[in-house]
Design an enzyme around this catalytic site. Structure first.
Site: not given
Ligand code: DOR
Length: 459
Positions: A316, A245, A75
């Site tokens: 995620d 994931h 967030f």
């Molecule tokens: O694609 C991703 N974005 N994988 C992650 O583990 C971190 C996340 C991010 O914080 O943008």
């Protein structure tokens, strides 16, 4: 335990705060047509015929499920609020039927000290539409303090990034990982991609500049190697793990042999999108880590959902702005929003018979509660928090960017029609969303955990 004698009186006289009438309820005894009574934030009757209430929701034709617990969201607050903020993130959660979120530590500053965590708890109070907890990042810098830090109230546990994704949080060497795992007892959540291999192979995408090569760069060996390393280190340290994931067939086959101590998460993105089609259609909007892979891997993830290898579904939710995503690959950041669409997308899969409703409920409520030891949540049962989502399994809706609450204003599912939609969300006995509209003010509070002392800050 009801908190005062007034409420004890109301209980005796069958007078609830909220009554949910006539829905098909996911009770501990299976799906039953029944009335649910909520009082003082808790479920006080699962068979509430003849009860009165201050507020009634007529749920005929709806399914009444435990509120969804999403144990993986970003967030972005503090520090990256041009991408997302806590209020908008939790609003999207509640619009999507989610009543509890666990937030990730790759904010700015990172969440790696007690002060960082307290800062997040203070920030969230009054802004959170749903209940919340925060991960503490595990790194070289705080490894020796993690046993203490993981027991702070409001802490969801320790999160480790073995492969760099977004932000500076990284623990890649076995020696550092081992120090992290030796300090603490709670289940540790891990992003398993092998950093050394990612570094070695980065040249592939630097040369091609083609987002279709994202899963070629961050290949299945990068994922499997990291997962095998961390499972072996955790075994040596006697520590339980939660692998976030999981995206490959190879990891699922390996993890199925380590279920006694290792739990597994999958994401709707990996179950819904498929390479190369998603990269051709969505470009860098489909770019995330670990990557969306091809049909072979996706089929193995579905099999693992159905055979029980998977414990938890997370979103995620990781927004970046459209301008950031429009940078040429691989400068474009990885991650996509998903908290608001998790349940609707998965209900659509239920409608397409990819999994049963009962299995979805387990993955989104009982599963997370069991994996993380969450107090009083994760099932509809007497004495549990009255966190519920009412869904219509036959409502057809089109997911659009315009209907997204996230600050970045987009969803990778824009234009997709789904069957099955959250109609109302109830947080600790109070209806906070009805027919896609928010109700009242944010009243989320910190989640309590079975092995963690209670929070003393004012809620
Ligand atoms: O694609 C991703 N974005 N994988 C992650 O583990 C971190 C996340 C991010 O914080 O943008």
């Amino acid at each position: 335990m009801l908190r005062n004698s007034d409420n004890q009186d109301r209980l005796r006289h069958h007078h609830a705060d909220l009554l949910i009438k006539g829905g098909m309820v996911a009770t501990p005894n299976g799906l039953e047509m029944t009335d649910v009574a909520c009082l003082d934030g808790q479920i006080v009757s699962m068979h509430a015929t003849g009860w009165m209430a201050d507020d009634v929701i007529h749920a005929k034709g709806l399914h009444v499920l435990p509120g969804v617990i999403d144990t993986q969201v970003h967030f972005r607050e503090p520090g990256l609020v041009h991408k997302e903020n806590f209020e908008a993130g939790t609003r999207g959660a509640v619009l999507g039927g989610i009543t509890t979120i666990f937030e990730m530590p790759n904010t700015s500053p990172l969440t790696i000290t007690g002060e960082d965590l307290l800062g997040k708890l203070e920030m969230a109070t009054g802004k959170g539409w749903c209940d919340f907890a925060f991960y503490m990042g595990g790194s070289d810098a705080n490894a020796e303090r993690l046993a203490e830090l993981e027991l702070l109230p409001g802490c969801a546990g320790i999160k480790v990034f073995m492969g760099s994704s977004f932000g500076d949080l990284l623990a890649e060497e076995d020696e550092v990982l081992s120090r992290i795992l030796r300090h603490g007892k709670r289940r540790l959540a891990v992003h398993a991609e092998d950093e050394a291999r990612l570094r070695e192979r980065r040249a592939i995408v630097e040369a091609s500049g083609d987002v279709r090569d994202h899963p070629v760069w961050r290949d299945e060996i990068s994922a499997l190697r990291a997962t095998q390393r961390i499972v072996s280190i955790a075994q040596a340290c006697g520590r339980r793990l939660h692998v976030l994931h999981v995206s490959t067939a190879d990891e699922m086959a390996f993890l199925a042999q380590h279920k006694a101590r290792v739990t597994v998460e999958v994401l709707p993105q990996h179950l819904t999108f498929c390479a190369p089609e998603c990269y051709e259609r969505l470009g860098t909007l489909a770019q995330m880590n670990p990557p969306v892979r091809d049909a072979h891997h996706q089929a193995a993830l579905w099999e693992a959902v159905r055979d029980g290898t998977v414990d938890v579904l997370g979103s995620d939710h990781a927004p970046h702005t459209l301008a950031e995503k429009a940078k040429p690959y691989p400068q474009s950041p990885s991650g996509m929003p998903g908290v608001q669409t998790l349940l609707a997308v998965m209900l659509n899969h239920v409608n397409q018979s990819k999994l049963s409703l009962e299995r979805l409920i387990d993955l989104t409520s009982a599963g997370p509660a069991r994996v993380f030891g969450i107090e009083s949540k994760g099932r509809l049962a007497l004495g549990y928090d009255a966190d519920l989502v009412l869904v219509n399994l036959s409502t057809r809706c089109i997911i659009t960017n315009q209907s997204m609450a996230n600050v970045s204003g987009w969803t990778p599912y824009d234009g997709m029609q789904v069957t099955g939609w959250p109609i109302a969300t109830v947080l600790r006995g109070r209806c906070v969303m009805r027919d896609d509209e928010m109700i009242g003010l944010p009243s989320g509070r910190a989640v309590r955990f079975l092995e963690v002392p209670r929070l003393v800050v004012r809620q």
